[in-house]
Motif scaffolding. Structure first.
Motif, short mmCIF file in Angstrom:
data_model
loop_
_atom_site.label_atom_id
_atom_site.label_comp_id
_atom_site.label_asym_id
_atom_site.label_seq_id
_atom_site.Cartn_x
_atom_site.Cartn_y
_atom_site.Cartn_z
N PRO A 1 0.81 -1.24 0.00
CA PRO A 1 0.00 0.00 0.00
C PRO A 1 0.84 1.28 0.00
CG PRO A 1 -0.89 -1.57 1.57
CD PRO A 1 0.42 -2.13 1.12
N VAL A 2 1.97 1.31 0.70
CA VAL A 2 2.78 2.53 0.76
C VAL A 2 3.27 2.91 -0.63
CG1 VAL A 2 4.85 3.63 1.69
CG2 VAL A 2 3.49 2.11 3.15
N HIS B 1 0.17 3.97 -2.89
CA HIS B 1 -0.30 5.33 -2.60
C HIS B 1 0.73 6.38 -3.03
CE1 HIS B 1 -4.13 4.58 -0.66
NE2 HIS B 1 -3.59 3.67 0.13
N SER C 1 -1.31 4.96 4.40
CA SER C 1 -1.34 3.49 4.50
C SER C 1 -1.64 3.04 5.91
CB SER C 1 0.00 2.91 4.03
OG SER C 1 0.22 3.22 2.68
N GLN D 1 -5.25 3.49 6.41
CA GLN D 1 -5.92 2.42 5.68
C GLN D 1 -5.93 1.13 6.49
OE1 GLN D 1 -4.64 1.55 1.53
NE2 GLN D 1 -4.39 -0.57 2.24
N ASN D 2 -4.78 0.73 7.01
CA ASN D 2 -4.62 -0.58 7.63
C ASN D 2 -5.11 -0.65 9.07
OD1 ASN D 2 -3.40 -1.78 5.33
ND2 ASN D 2 -1.42 -0.90 5.89
N SER E 1 -4.95 -3.79 1.40
CA SER E 1 -3.76 -4.63 1.21
C SER E 1 -4.21 -6.06 0.91
CB SER E 1 -2.86 -4.60 2.44
OG SER E 1 -3.28 -5.52 3.40
#
Length: 340
Positions: free
Chosen positions: A59-60, A63, A86, A89-90, A115
């Motif tokens: 994800p990092v 994004h 991220s 998000q997580n 993810s």
């Protein structure tokens, strides 16, 4: 589920997909703009917001690339940078980050980023049922990689939806009864069904999409030893004996088993899960207990994800999105009133 090539999707979907970083393990479109629902005209389908979900391994990095290519899609959280985005998000809600009301190719879209590991966890264990629940229903898969782990999780999620629904249905029922029950799993306990969603949403999804549901679940029903499936008659018969229900309860996702355990086991007893499920299997209200367990999962994730959505969308988009949902609910209420 097979691995479709993106080239087999329409040019329209390929154009939209090309706007985003391509390091994606699973991409799918879903909702009323993809599969027509009862009471929605073809003209309305073309105007509805398109919903997408992208599963990404990193994800990092994703994004970071998306902030370069599509910075305007993000709320003020873009100033925090890709690592903090991220983390948001997580660590909060259902593990997914949405950008909404995004103009793309003369349409308006919403897309969620999750993810791949979080997705697989939800598919296997129903930790939030947020994305797993969307995948209980027909979706348009745009891209799926060759990961055997992901493929097994997608199929396992469908099997879990079938087993959970069996426990809440009578001994004999129709295909439509089953698909209505499956579709309703991820709406059970969702506070948005009280305000913000059309109350006929579940039946609207199923009634016009029976062939899609049959295609999605046919192989699972044919191979399931717990059921007698008669596709020609559209009927099913399931084992409702305590032994049959115990087998089904033991096959449920881990988080749902834990929720059932909390509902049934008094504090301090600390019996093992198998002993509790054996008790539930002999309870005439077994289906109701399973329903309560699912509702408790969905209620928590729907509230926390919606709260996170205010930050990820920004206040203006949140208000606009909420107004559209309320208008949709109002149209559904008016349609139901006119029919009755």
């Amino acid at each position: 589920m097979t691995v479709p090539a993106l080239q087999n999707s329409s040019v329209f979907y390929r154009r939209i997909f090309s706007l985003f970083p391509q390091d994606i393990s699973l991409a799918f479109a879903y909702g009323s703009a993809v599969f027509r629902q009862t009471g929605t005209s073809q003209g309305q389908v073309g105007k509805n917001m398109l919903d997408f979900i992208f599963a990404v391994d990193d994800p990092v990095t994703w994004h970071s690339m998306n902030l370069i290519e599509n910075r305007k899609h993000y709320s003020l959280l873009k100033y925090l940078g890709p690592k903090r985005i991220s983390n948001i998000q997580n660590d909060y809600g259902a593990g997914i980050y949405f950008n909404t009301l995004v103009p793309a190719d003369d349409r308006v879209i919403k897309y969620g980023v999750i993810s791949t590991d979080t997705l697989i966890n939800d598919l296997c264990h129903w930790k939030t049922l947020y994305v797993a629940g969307r995948l209980h229903k027909p979706v348009r898969i745009l891209l799926q990689n060759d990961s055997g782990k992901l493929r097994a999780a997608l199929v396992g999620n469908l099997k879990s939806a079938v087993i959970a629904s069996f426990l809440m249905l009578p001994e004999s029922f129709s295909e439509e009864d089953l698909f209505l029950r499956i579709t309703g799993l991820s709406y059970s306990g969702d506070f948005r069904m009280v305000i913000g969603e059309d109350k006929s949403k579940v039946s609207n999804i199923v009634k016009d999409n029976m062939p899609h549901f049959r295609k999605l679940y046919n192989n699972i029903l044919q191979e399931c030893p717990q059921v007698v499936y008669k596709p020609q008659q559209g009927r099913l018969e399931v084992d409702k004996s305590p032994e049959g229900q115990f087998t089904q309860l033991m096959a449920l996702p881990r988080t749902l088993q834990q929720q059932i355990t909390r509902l049934v086991d008094p504090p301090g007893k600390n019996r093992d899960v198998e002993e509790i499920l054996l008790q539930v299997a002999q309870d005439p209200d077994c289906g109701s207990v399973v329903q309560q367990g699912i509702s408790s999962i969905v209620k928590t994730s729907s509230i926390t994800q919606s709260a996170k959505g205010i930050a990820t969308a920004g206040l203006v988009k949140t208000v606009s999105y909420s107004v559209k949902k309320l208008q949709k609910m109002w149209r559904g209420w008016r349609r139901k009133s006119s029919q009755s």
